[in-house]
Design an enzyme around this catalytic site. Structure first.
Site, mmCIF file in Angstrom:
data_model
loop_
_atom_site.group_PDB
_atom_site.id
_atom_site.type_symbol
_atom_site.label_atom_id
_atom_site.label_comp_id
_atom_site.label_asym_id
_atom_site.label_seq_id
_atom_site.Cartn_x
_atom_site.Cartn_y
_atom_site.Cartn_z
ATOM 1 N N HIS A 302 0.852 -1.184 0.000
ATOM 2 C CA HIS A 302 0.000 0.000 0.000
ATOM 3 C C HIS A 302 0.890 1.238 0.000
ATOM 4 C CE1 HIS A 302 -3.151 -2.723 2.026
ATOM 5 N NE2 HIS A 302 -3.520 -2.504 0.783
ATOM 6 N N TRP A 451 4.154 -0.111 4.707
ATOM 7 C CA TRP A 451 4.849 -1.279 5.281
ATOM 8 C C TRP A 451 3.994 -2.539 5.198
ATOM 9 C CZ3 TRP A 451 4.645 3.041 8.925
ATOM 10 C CH2 TRP A 451 5.717 3.911 8.784
ATOM 11 N N HIS A 452 3.286 -2.697 4.066
ATOM 12 C CA HIS A 452 2.445 -3.873 3.861
ATOM 13 C C HIS A 452 2.958 -4.699 2.678
ATOM 14 C CE1 HIS A 452 -1.032 -1.453 5.910
ATOM 15 N NE2 HIS A 452 -0.136 -1.915 6.783
ATOM 16 N N GLN A 453 4.259 -4.958 2.675
ATOM 17 C CA GLN A 453 4.878 -5.727 1.593
ATOM 18 C C GLN A 453 4.247 -7.118 1.533
ATOM 19 O OE1 GLN A 453 6.455 -4.276 4.198
ATOM 20 N NE2 GLN A 453 8.246 -3.130 3.529
#
Length: 516
Positions: A302, A451-453
């Site tokens: 995101h 930080w939604h890898q």
């Protein structure tokens, strides 16, 4: 800990994060099963972890892998840092503690891609109800109260959080008692955030699942040990190679190896184990064990753009400093939200927008794309497992994302400049009333990661799929993946809660496969 280490376990789980912690606990509930949980980082017993307000202090610390993406021409040449948790709890020990289940359409998409109705929203909803210990207003249709995961609405939220809900209503967006029920079955809405905070302390998924189970003799937790590769014999995973204190150790697994290392390290370990694209592996002289061209492809995250307002009078952040959330659609006709907002009670500029002037006291609408169209990839740079991958995050590379981002920032400004905020703000600090190329330039300069890898070893049935519906790696026996890398697409919202579901389903499928 090494002195107690056995040479063989029944199941080895690599990574003590939001999924791995769940798998380890659920399997260790069977007293006859010897379970090893390996974590590259160290203890979570640190004030920066346990105090919800201190989460920003973990970024760039020893509890952060410190990954860096490649310079991106679609972000005006910027190279974004990609924080990921390193330590017991993984991301759940350094994140903003938000519990967001994902949208109905996400889980139904997982079910369609995998061909397994077990991934559907209706089934996953029952798992959520089973694992939650919900502390908000009773809602038995959607919330459970007897599970290990303590979930509560943000406690005594800031007036600025309440103002966001009032502003949403003002511009025609509905508000809800909590964000994890009916709100995630339609176009979205606004709500006070659900959080993993108990008695004012972070309740990571490691703390919820593994910490109470540490005294069990059949569970070993090995910290400060980095998994280098999976050991494979005749297309079967038989153990792992780890490095700890400069020593390389081999530990064997009788039943299965589970990779829960996250969307960057899981594909890396696969590649160094000879699992990946044939051309990519042979370029570095890595013997090919299984040609799977999707390993490291389909990278998603995101992307977010910080719009900032200046407080009329300082308001100290409360809880984690992020207590209100909003999901909505950028255009008519969508069946699910494609934009995502988390309010942050202090200024959060990017490296580039900081130069535009940031108020000393202010708040941020952390506005992002819930369903990005852009796709990135991870690539090997060396045959040496200690050398990092190249991360081509490729954010904003698909033109559709810019169109959505413009609508997202417009909605953001409508919210922040609504009447509800007038008592609290002096004015808008950025971006201001800009249009066209100037707004697009702001978006490229402001873009940062949520930080939604995820999605780099995706579940599915096409040529780029890495795991099947049961999370088995194609072509390799006794090797599963349980983390955000298996998502066919990134879920709407923060990824911690979906990772818990992935862990629960993985443990259930392992138990079924071995008659446990």
């Amino acid at each position: 800990m090494v002195a107690e280490l056995r040479s063989q376990y029944d199941v080895i789980i690599c990574g003590a994060g939001s999924s791995g912690s769940v798998v380890a606990r659920r399997l260790a509930e069977n007293a006859d099963l010897r379970v090893l949980l390996i974590e590259a980082g160290g203890s979570d017993d640190a004030e920066a972890v346990l105090d919800p307000a201190q989460w920003p202090a973990n970024l760039g610390s020893e509890r952060d892998w410190g990954f860096q993406a490649q310079p991106n021409p679609h972000l005006n040449g910027r190279a974004l840092s990609m924080a990921m948790g390193k330590g017991l709890g993984g991301g759940s020990s350094i994140n903003v503690m938000v519990w967001a289940r994902g949208h109905r359409s996400d889980w139904d998409y997982f079910a369609a891609e995998s061909g397994d109705a077990g991934w559907s929203y209706d089934n996953v909803l029952q798992i959520y109800r089973r694992i939650e210990n919900w502390q908000g207003s009773p809602d038995p249709r959607y919330r459970g109260v007897s599970g290990p995961v303590w979930v509560q609405p943000a406690s005594d939220p800031s007036p600025i959080a309440h103002a966001m809900l009032d502003a949403a209503r003002e511009i025609g967006i509905p508000t809800f008692a909590h964000p994890n029920g009916v709100m995630m079955e339609g176009p979205g809405g606004a709500s006070i955030s659900d959080m993993l905070v108990r008695d004012g302390r972070r309740q990571s998924l490691y703390r919820a699942y593994v910490h109470p189970w540490l005294d069990r003799p059949n569970l070993t937790v090995l910290t400060d040990a980095t998994v280098r590769r999976v050991l494979i014999e005749q297309q079967r995973a038989v153990g792992v190679e780890v490095v700890r204190a400069g020593q390389i150790l081999e530990i064997s697994a009788r039943a299965e190896v589970v990779l829960s290392l996250g969307a960057i390290q899981t594909p890396k370990v696969l590649m160094h184990s000879g699992i990946g694209d044939h051309a990519e592996l042979t370029r570095f002289g890595i013997p090919v064990v299984q040609h799977l061209p999707g390993v490291g492809q389909n990278f998603q995250d995101h992307v977010s753009f910080g719009c900032i307002w200046d407080y009329a009078e300082p308001i100290a952040p409360r809880n984690s400093g992020s207590e209100a959330t909003l999901y909505w659609t950028s255009r008519p006709g969508l069946d699910a939200p494609d934009v995502l907002f988390c309010q942050v009670e202090f200024p959060v500029p990017s490296d580039r927008t900081a130069a535009r002037g940031v108020p000393a006291q202010g708040w941020t609408m952390f506005a992002g794309l819930a369903r990005p169209a852009s796709r990135g990839r991870l690539q090997l740079t060396s045959a040496d497992p200690s050398v990092p991958l190249a991360i081509e995050a490729n954010m904003m590379s698909d033109p559709a994302d810019m169109a959505t981002a413009v609508a997202c920032v417009d909605l953001c400004r409508a919210l922040g400049n609504a009447q509800a905020f007038r008592p609290h703000v002096r004015g808008e600090a950025m971006p201001g009333d800009i249009k066209g190329g100037a707004l697009e330039d702001f978006i490229r300069d402001a873009a940062v990661t949520y930080w939604h890898q995820s999605c780099t070893a995706k579940m599915g049935r096409d040529a780029l799929s890495v795991v099947d519906a049961s999370l088995n790696v194609y072509g390799i026996d006794a090797l599963r993946i349980a983390d955000a890398s298996i998502m066919p697409r990134v879920t709407a919202g923060n990824t911690q809660a979906p990772c818990a579901i992935i862990g629960e389903r993985a443990a259930q499928m392992i138990a079924q496969a071995h008659g446990l």
